[in-house]
Design a protein around this motif. Structure first.
Motif, PDB file in Angstrom:
ATOM      1  N   ILE A  36      80.284  56.133  35.821  1.00 18.21           N
ATOM      2  CA  ILE A  36      78.876  55.711  35.704  1.00 18.21           C
ATOM      3  C   ILE A  36      78.383  56.123  34.322  1.00 18.21           C
ATOM      4  O   ILE A  36      78.584  57.258  33.897  1.00 18.21           O
ATOM      5  CB  ILE A  36      78.034  56.373  36.813  1.00 18.21           C
ATOM      6  CG1 ILE A  36      78.479  55.802  38.156  1.00 18.21           C
ATOM      7  CG2 ILE A  36      76.539  56.145  36.585  1.00 18.21           C
ATOM      8  CD1 ILE A  36      77.777  56.341  39.345  1.00 18.21           C
ATOM      9  N   ASP A  37      77.782  55.179  33.592  1.00 18.26           N
ATOM     10  CA  ASP A  37      77.301  55.508  32.248  1.00 18.26           C
ATOM     11  C   ASP A  37      75.830  55.119  32.098  1.00 18.26           C
ATOM     12  O   ASP A  37      75.217  54.585  33.032  1.00 18.26           O
ATOM     13  CB  ASP A  37      78.162  54.798  31.189  1.00 18.26           C
ATOM     14  CG  ASP A  37      78.202  53.305  31.398  1.00 18.26           C
ATOM     15  OD1 ASP A  37      77.384  52.811  32.198  1.00 18.26           O
ATOM     16  OD2 ASP A  37      79.036  52.631  30.773  1.00 18.26           O
ATOM     17  N   GLU A  40      74.830  51.547  32.880  1.00 10.99           N
ATOM     18  CA  GLU A  40      74.745  51.194  34.300  1.00 10.99           C
ATOM     19  C   GLU A  40      73.433  51.691  34.902  1.00 10.99           C
ATOM     20  O   GLU A  40      72.783  50.979  35.687  1.00 10.99           O
ATOM     21  CB  GLU A  40      75.943  51.803  35.047  1.00 10.99           C
ATOM     22  CG  GLU A  40      76.025  51.331  36.473  1.00 10.99           C
ATOM     23  CD  GLU A  40      77.292  51.811  37.175  1.00 10.99           C
ATOM     24  OE1 GLU A  40      78.245  52.222  36.479  1.00 10.99           O
ATOM     25  OE2 GLU A  40      77.321  51.799  38.410  1.00 10.99           O
ATOM     26  N   GLU A  43      70.692  49.491  33.734  1.00 13.07           N
ATOM     27  CA  GLU A  43      70.729  48.240  34.488  1.00 13.07           C
ATOM     28  C   GLU A  43      69.984  48.390  35.826  1.00 13.07           C
ATOM     29  O   GLU A  43      69.352  47.458  36.293  1.00 13.07           O
ATOM     30  CB  GLU A  43      72.204  47.893  34.726  1.00 13.07           C
ATOM     31  CG  GLU A  43      72.525  46.458  34.990  1.00 13.07           C
ATOM     32  CD  GLU A  43      72.051  45.517  33.885  1.00 13.07           C
ATOM     33  OE1 GLU A  43      71.581  44.443  34.250  1.00 13.07           O
ATOM     34  OE2 GLU A  43      72.124  45.866  32.684  1.00 13.07           O
ATOM     35  N   LEU A  44      70.067  49.598  36.402  1.00 15.11           N
ATOM     36  CA  LEU A  44      69.412  49.825  37.692  1.00 15.11           C
ATOM     37  C   LEU A  44      67.893  49.875  37.569  1.00 15.11           C
ATOM     38  O   LEU A  44      67.173  49.445  38.462  1.00 15.11           O
ATOM     39  CB  LEU A  44      69.902  51.143  38.316  1.00 15.11           C
ATOM     40  CG  LEU A  44      71.354  51.180  38.793  1.00 15.11           C
ATOM     41  CD1 LEU A  44      71.732  52.600  39.178  1.00 15.11           C
ATOM     42  CD2 LEU A  44      71.543  50.267  39.988  1.00 15.11           C
ATOM     43  N   ARG A 101      64.123  54.472  42.947  1.00 12.71           N
ATOM     44  CA  ARG A 101      65.168  53.477  42.672  1.00 12.71           C
ATOM     45  C   ARG A 101      66.535  54.154  42.558  1.00 12.71           C
ATOM     46  O   ARG A 101      67.529  53.676  43.102  1.00 12.71           O
ATOM     47  CB  ARG A 101      64.819  52.732  41.378  1.00 12.71           C
ATOM     48  CG  ARG A 101      65.896  51.801  40.853  1.00 12.71           C
ATOM     49  CD  ARG A 101      66.090  50.603  41.753  1.00 12.71           C
ATOM     50  NE  ARG A 101      67.097  49.688  41.222  1.00 12.71           N
ATOM     51  CZ  ARG A 101      67.826  48.881  41.978  1.00 12.71           C
ATOM     52  NH1 ARG A 101      67.672  48.866  43.287  1.00 12.71           N
ATOM     53  NH2 ARG A 101      68.716  48.071  41.439  1.00 12.71           N
ATOM     54  N   LEU A 102      66.566  55.293  41.855  1.00 16.30           N
ATOM     55  CA  LEU A 102      67.850  55.967  41.673  1.00 16.30           C
ATOM     56  C   LEU A 102      68.300  56.647  42.957  1.00 16.30           C
ATOM     57  O   LEU A 102      69.496  56.710  43.245  1.00 16.30           O
ATOM     58  CB  LEU A 102      67.767  56.950  40.511  1.00 16.30           C
ATOM     59  CG  LEU A 102      67.528  56.282  39.147  1.00 16.30           C
ATOM     60  CD1 LEU A 102      67.562  57.302  38.038  1.00 16.30           C
ATOM     61  CD2 LEU A 102      68.573  55.194  38.870  1.00 16.30           C
ATOM     62  N   LEU A 103      67.334  57.146  43.731  1.00 14.70           N
ATOM     63  CA  LEU A 103      67.679  57.732  45.020  1.00 14.70           C
ATOM     64  C   LEU A 103      68.412  56.719  45.897  1.00 14.70           C
ATOM     65  O   LEU A 103      69.327  57.054  46.638  1.00 14.70           O
ATOM     66  CB  LEU A 103      66.394  58.111  45.758  1.00 14.70           C
ATOM     67  CG  LEU A 103      65.919  59.563  45.715  1.00 14.70           C
ATOM     68  CD1 LEU A 103      64.601  59.691  46.447  1.00 14.70           C
ATOM     69  CD2 LEU A 103      66.953  60.462  46.342  1.00 14.70           C
ATOM     70  N   ARG A 104      67.982  55.462  45.769  1.00 15.48           N
ATOM     71  CA  ARG A 104      68.546  54.412  46.616  1.00 15.48           C
ATOM     72  C   ARG A 104      69.757  53.744  45.976  1.00 15.48           C
ATOM     73  O   ARG A 104      70.334  52.847  46.572  1.00 15.48           O
ATOM     74  CB  ARG A 104      67.483  53.330  46.871  1.00 15.48           C
ATOM     75  CG  ARG A 104      66.350  53.811  47.715  1.00 15.48           C
ATOM     76  CD  ARG A 104      65.297  52.745  47.798  1.00 15.48           C
ATOM     77  NE  ARG A 104      64.149  53.177  48.579  1.00 15.48           N
ATOM     78  CZ  ARG A 104      63.055  52.457  48.747  1.00 15.48           C
ATOM     79  NH1 ARG A 104      62.970  51.276  48.185  1.00 15.48           N
ATOM     80  NH2 ARG A 104      62.054  52.912  49.458  1.00 15.48           N
ATOM     81  N   SER A 105      70.077  54.098  44.750  1.00 16.36           N
ATOM     82  CA  SER A 105      71.140  53.352  44.071  1.00 16.36           C
ATOM     83  C   SER A 105      72.308  54.210  43.586  1.00 16.36           C
ATOM     84  O   SER A 105      73.456  53.788  43.653  1.00 16.36           O
ATOM     85  CB  SER A 105      70.580  52.605  42.862  1.00 16.36           C
ATOM     86  OG  SER A 105      69.442  51.907  43.215  1.00 16.36           O
ATOM     87  N   LEU A 106      71.989  55.393  43.084  1.00 19.95           N
ATOM     88  CA  LEU A 106      73.080  56.216  42.550  1.00 19.95           C
ATOM     89  C   LEU A 106      73.818  56.924  43.692  1.00 19.95           C
ATOM     90  O   LEU A 106      73.230  57.148  44.752  1.00 19.95           O
ATOM     91  CB  LEU A 106      72.506  57.260  41.602  1.00 19.95           C
ATOM     92  CG  LEU A 106      72.182  56.814  40.180  1.00 19.95           C
ATOM     93  CD1 LEU A 106      71.671  58.000  39.388  1.00 19.95           C
ATOM     94  CD2 LEU A 106      73.407  56.232  39.489  1.00 19.95           C
ATOM     95  N   PRO A 107      75.071  57.290  43.483  1.00 25.29           N
ATOM     96  CA  PRO A 107      75.762  58.082  44.494  1.00 25.29           C
ATOM     97  C   PRO A 107      74.991  59.384  44.752  1.00 25.29           C
ATOM     98  O   PRO A 107      74.334  59.909  43.848  1.00 25.29           O
ATOM     99  CB  PRO A 107      77.113  58.376  43.847  1.00 25.29           C
ATOM    100  CG  PRO A 107      77.296  57.305  42.844  1.00 25.29           C
ATOM    101  CD  PRO A 107      75.947  56.940  42.367  1.00 25.29           C
ATOM    102  N   VAL A 158      65.855  44.860  42.718  1.00 29.30           N
ATOM    103  CA  VAL A 158      67.030  44.715  43.597  1.00 29.30           C
ATOM    104  C   VAL A 158      67.939  43.593  43.105  1.00 29.30           C
ATOM    105  O   VAL A 158      67.457  42.545  42.752  1.00 29.30           O
ATOM    106  CB  VAL A 158      66.581  44.409  45.036  1.00 29.30           C
ATOM    107  CG1 VAL A 158      67.776  44.261  45.948  1.00 29.30           C
ATOM    108  CG2 VAL A 158      65.704  45.532  45.521  1.00 29.30           C
TER     109      VAL A 158
END
Lengths: 158, 1002
Positions: A36-37, A40, A43-44, A101-107, A158
């Protein structure tokens, strides 16, 4: 203040320079790991809508590629965002949107820090404190009205 | 008496709203046959027509109008027409009878006996006696139709009515509200204006129509009337702009309307003004130009709505074009300046402001100023000269006095717009020649400006300017144009921080290729070829340069062959790396494909073949003859390029070219001698040529039977995979193209006879697969024998059972040249449907009757291959029987097949979600979740992506109650997938996760 009045009536809108990564040959090779960079993560969050305007954080240059720092190995992400004006009262909300957004998208292994870019906001330290306080973020998301607003901002992401 | 009886029955029927068709037909037939005269009918109707009761009178006229509507022309004598007209004209004063009279008159008017005099009588009565607006829509429509028909059939009679008619019609439509009726009325007005001198009543007529401007109406769904808001708008516009007499009344209010807040109104007003420009007197516009220009400037500067801006600029251009004097400006800029200061010309309103802006310290809105200047300048050659005269000296002077790059860019931008106007009017302004040296120096590349991203806009503006100078007619000399093209060429090639500069330069070169193809070939092409030929040129740069060259070559016919020749020469001289050679040949092929799609004539095809393909095939032949290792991909790419052209050649040309190919390769193909190994690599090129022949092309062999037979034998004994594949491709292609089914059947027998002794080896399986491909696509039932044989093989415990199953991909899948539509393969309609309906039930029954897992897996492979090549319409028919098998396939297979099965399921969810309603939570979601795990080796990237795609679709297609039970599990699985090692999988996982998270929120 009148509720319909906008904090920043006429923000500067920047042209979006498409720099999408595109499909590369290695993308389908399972043998190659894609860490992950910052690209990416950008982009989210780049398509999150501004709470005030029907414009994205990318168009307003609130979120910038260069201000995202990712260390995949040690599971850390740092995001610095730039409010459109120094007295922007939406800064906390924008930060909250990015966090959700990151809570729902990143590992789940990642620890995410969200900060206002240094010198771009009057109450920088207070907002930073709010955004990185787990309890306060959790409490904010209990508020259904606030959650609705956040979801609206994220609808375009999304 | 009988007439009376019929009439009475008819009237009673009318009262009861009964179906009177039979009575009507009887009356019409009897009158046409002469049994009853029209007079007798009128007499029979007498008591009704003369009744004091309005409804009885109305019914009486109704009968008459019904009968008249159906009577043929010759059944109504001229005397009767005269009497009827007299009667109807008098009766139009009777409001209850009007609707039926109008219908009757409309019917009468279609008969030749209806003269101009009658038309005038009826029209006079209509306009005088009838208050049209008090009637319902159908009657009003009949009234408009009557007027329209009158204008059409007796224009001289209508013209004679003059002012009375115009005024009368204005009164008729006054107050009309129904859009359908308005549409008819608006369409009549231009016809009136063309026919009658409306001068005296122009104001009355204008008032009743202009009050509708701007017109809008909402088209309701299910409304059968075929009018749309756009049509109504256009009809009103043509009514407003139909006569020069409307000019003084229309222009002012229209200009006022351009200040409206709604952009649709603005656009409408601007477009109406533009439409009126050619009709209204130019002097009328002159008086209002200041206000109009001011308003248009405001609209363009605000640039809030693109439609408004383009309408505003278009209107400005149109109006200035009618205001412009037709003679070109005299060749003296100073005298023109003097004229402008003496008496104000309409151009001043634009120029004063532009000059003011151009001389200000900071030029504001350069793009908008440029657009306005361009719109005005391109309106006529005269205006172009005046604008150039006024603007050019100021820009030249300011450019020479400033080093500020932003200001230089803005000035250059404006200059570009003015120059583009000169290009548009195809005549350069005279002053350009005088300032040529200054212009050239303005656009000369400044070496001091770095190629940074920050300055890329400046570079792009300069490149555009250079292009415009080159496009200006008779401006640059050939040498100067060559320098300009070189500058553009270098900008397209050289590395730049911002790729937009390269892209823009390429784009400009493409534009220039159309006007200066020779110079592009002589100046720009060598630059590109040199750049491609440099040492250590990076792959992405090669790709960019090839793309650019490809676009330039297809832009104009003059550049096509030189560019392709140049590229082929680069490859064949052997200086390029082989990977670049492949990319170059690929570009050549794509260019050829584009050229063939645009224009394919026999001569061009033959020339291109000789110039491009022959050297390429000779080059690979040379490489292989010296026993060099030629990469397979390169050979295939050459073969594909060959197919593009060869398939388009005429039969005779194909036959001619096949001769040398056969003499070069046939022996290699049929030989079992491995010493010809080098040339063996090139067999795909041979196969490509033979397979892309037209069906009527004669192959240079003595006997087709013997040829096919020897190919089959050679393939069955050969160890070389290339040789075997090529033989099969050629055999399949030949079988497919034979039109005579008997001949095809006998040839198929010959081919398959060779497999008799040999067991079910791999070659035999492949042969059956290719034969099936050839025959199934042309709907030959023999193909199914091979399919059944192959299905049988999949059920055997043979080492090749899996290959037999996998090979169903050959039967249905794509191929570069063998049995494809582009290479003249015969594809009958419904061939795939037939295959699906024949084979799928066999697979299903085979699956149910076996307990062997290996056989089941093979059958699933066959099924997945069959399903993935089926068109959607075929697939959805009876899909429910296949679903259980597809679900088993997801469980048992891996890789491509598993992904294909998941994608088929996804397709079903997308098209007919209700089919899978029961399985979605019980089977599909658990299977999809299992397919997202990266630890399982069967779950390739493709599989994981397909599974996430399916999961992402489910919340959209099924209601909350159906899928909510699975939400928790899915979210847990997707949270894991968000940490997949592949980025593209993570992206899909995030999409799916957010959809499931919001499940039920709507």
């Amino acid at each position: 203040m009148n509720i319909t009045q906008k904090i920043n009536d006429a923000p500067l809108v920047y042209e979006v320079v498409s720099k999408a990564r595109g499909v590369q040959l290695g993308d389908f090779d399972d043998g190659i790991d894609d860490p992950i960079d910052s690209e990416e993560v950008y982009e989210l969050i780049r398509n999150i809508n501004d709470p005030e305007h029907p414009l994205t954080l990318e168009q307003l240059h609130v979120a910038n590629r260069e201000h995202i720092y990712v260390d995949d190995g040690s599971n850390r992400v740092l995001i610095e965002f730039t409010p459109t004006i120094p007295h922007c009262s939406m800064a906390t909300l924008i930060g909250l949107c990015i966090r959700v957004r990151l809570l729902r998208s990143l590992p789940e292994r990642f620890k995410v820090d969200i900060r206002i870019r240094e010198g771009t906001h009057q109450s920088e330290s207070q907002v930073n404190k709010q955004l990185n306080d787990k309890e306060r973020v959790a409490a904010a998301l209990e508020n259904t009205y606030l959650l609705d607003v956040v979801n609206q901002c994220l609808a375009t992401a999304v | 008496m009988e007439v009376q009886r019929l009439v009475d029955a008819y009237i009673i029927g009318l009262g009861d709203s009964a179906d009177n068709t039979e009575l009507r037909t009887t009356l019409v037939t009897r009158i046409s046959a002469g049994d009853i005269s029209l007079l007798e009918l009128v007499q029979a109707l007498g008591e009704y027509l003369a009744s004091e009761e309005a409804s009885r009178r109305s019914k009486g006229v109704n009968v008459l109008s019904d009968v008249l509507a159906d009577l043929p022309g010759d059944a109504i004598p001229a005397v009767a027409t005269a009497k009827l007209v007299q009667f109807f004209s008098a009766r139009l004063a009777d409001a209850t009878c009007v609707p039926h009279i109008l219908t009757a008159v409309l019917a009468l008017m279609r008969h030749p006996s209806f003269t101009g005099k009658f038309t005038a009588d009826i029209l006079s009565a209509l306009l005088k006696e009838v208050h049209v607006q008090s009637f319902q829509y159908s009657t009003r429509r009949a009234a408009y139709q009557l007027v329209d028909l009158a204008i059409q059939s007796h224009p001289e009679a209508v013209a004679k009515m003059g002012d009375d008619f115009v005024l009368g019609f204005a009164q008729v439509i006054d107050g009309e509200k129904d859009p359908r009726a308005l549409m008819l009325a608006f369409q009549i007005i231009p016809k009136i204006a063309a026919l009658v001198d409306i001068k005296n009543n122009a104001e009355d007529l204008f008032e009743v129509i202009f009050c509708y401007f701007p017109i809008t109406f909402k088209h309701r769904e299910g409304d059968p009337s075929a009018i749309s808001p756009e049509l109504l708008k256009a009809a009103l516009r043509s009514a407003i702009t139909c006569s020069p007499y409307f000019g003084d009344m229309a222009i002012k209010p229209l200009i006022e309307k351009t200040t409206a807040a709604a952009s649709s109104v603005k656009v409408d007003a601007l477009e109406t003004l533009a439409a009126g420009a050619h009709v209204y007197a130019p002097e009328l516009f002159k008086a209002e130009m200041e206000v109009l220009v001011e308003q248009i400037r405001e609209d363009v500067m605000m640039a809030a709505d693109d439609a408004v801006v383009s309408a505003a600029l278009g209107t400005l251009e149109t109006i200035y074009s009618v205001l412009s004097p037709s003679t070109p400006v005299p060749n003296d800029p100073f005298s023109q300046d003097a004229n402008m200061s003496d008496s104000s010309t309409p151009l001043d309103y634009v120029l004063k402001e532009a000059v003011f802006q151009l001389t200000a310290d900071e030029v504001k809105n350069p793009e908008q100023i440029g657009k306005i200047l361009r719109a005005v300048a391109r309106s006529s050659t005269y205006n172009c000269s005046v604008v150039s005269d006024a603007v050019l000296p100021i820009i030249v002077e300011r450019m020479s006095g400033t080093e500020v790059l932003t200001l230089r860019r803005e000035l250059m931008d404006i200059l570009n717009y003015v120059l583009s106007a000169s290009c548009d009017v195809e005549r350069k302004a005279e002053c350009l020649d005088a300032d040529k040296i200054n212009l050239l120096s303005i656009y000369r590349p400044e070496t001091s400006v770095p190629l940074d991203k920050e300055y890329s806009v400046l570079h792009i503006v300069r490149l555009k300017g250079i292009t415009l100078l080159t496009l200006l007619p008779n401006f640059l000399s050939d040498d100067e144009a060559a320098v300009a093209l070189q500058t553009l060429g270098r900008a397209a090639i050289e590395r730049n921080e911002d790729e937009n500069v390269n892209k823009e330069a390429t784009h400009l070169l493409i534009q220039l290729a159309q006007s200066r193809p020779e110079q592009i070939n002589s100046t720009v092409l060598p630059l590109f070829l040199d750049a491609l030929n440099e040492d250590m040129v990076a792959a992405h740069k090669v790709a960019r340069l090839l793309n650019a060259l490809g676009s330039i070559s297809v832009a104009a016919s003059g550049t096509l062959i030189p560019v392709l020749r140049g590229l082929v020469a680069l490859v064949t001289t052997g200086q390029m790396a082989s990977s670049h050679c492949q990319a170059t040949i690929e570009t050549v092929r794509k260019v050829l494909e584009a050229a063939m799609a645009a224009n394919s004539d026999a001569k061009l095809n033959t020339d291109l073949y000789a110039a491009i393909i022959s050297p390429l095939t000779a080059w690979v032949h040379g490489l292989a003859s010296t026993n060099q290792d030629v990469p397979t991909k390169l050979v295939v790419e050459v073969a594909r390029a060959l197919v593009t052209l060869f398939s388009k050649l005429e039969t005779s040309a194909q036959e001619q070219l096949l001769e040398p190919l056969f003499s070069n390769y046939l022996a290699v193909l049929l030989s079992s001698d491995e010493s010809v190994g080098g040339l063996c690599q090139l067999l795909p090129v041979f196969s490509a040529a033979v397979c892309s022949c037209r069906p009527e092309t004669k192959l240079p062999v003595d006997s087709l039977d013997a040829f096919v037979s020897s190919l089959t034998m050679s393939s069955l004994v050969s160890d070389s995979q290339v040789r075997r594949d090529v033989c099969f491709e050629i055999v399949a292609s030949i079988l497919n193209k034979i039109k005579d089914s008997k001949l095809r059947s006998s040839l198929t027998q010959i081919v398959l006879r060779h497999t008799g002794g040999a067991g079910a080896g791999l070659s035999v399986i492949l042969l059956h697969q290719w034969v099936a491909r050839a025959l199934i696509s042309c709907n030959d039932k023999c193909g199914y024998d091979s399919v059944r044989w192959l299905l049988e093989q999949t059920k055997q415990a043979s080492p090749h059972a899996a290959e037999a199953a996998e090979g169903f991909n050959i039967i249905l899948g794509e191929h570069d040249w063998a049995v494809t539509p582009t290479t003249h393969g015969v594809f009958k309609v419904l061939a795939k449907q037939r295959f699906y309906s024949t084979v799928v039930p066999e697979i299903t029954s085979g699956f149910q009757s076996t307990s062997d897992d290996a056989v089941k897996a093979n059958l699933l492979v066959v099924l997945t291959n069959a399903v993935r090549h089926m068109p959607k319409s075929v697939l959805m028919n009876g899909i429910e029987n296949v679903i259980p098998l597809l679900l088993s396939a997801i469980r048992l297979t891996g890789g491509n097949l598993k992904a294909a099965s998941i994608r088929t399921i996804t397709l079903v969810i997308l098209e007919t979600p209700e089919t899978l309603r029961d399985e979605v939570t019980t089977s599909i979601i658990p299977l999809a979740i299992a397919s997202t795990t990266q630890s399982n080796i069967a779950n390739t990237v493709d599989v994981r992506q397909a599974a996430l795609g399916a999961l992402s679709l489910i919340p959209e297609k099924y209601p909350y109650p159906v899928v909510h039970t699975a939400r928790k599990d899915v979210l847990r699985a997707l949270a894991g997938a968000r940490d997949d090692r592949k980025r593209i999988v993570r992206q899909d996982a995030v999409k799916a996760y957010n959809k499931w998270l919001n499940l039920g929120e709507d």
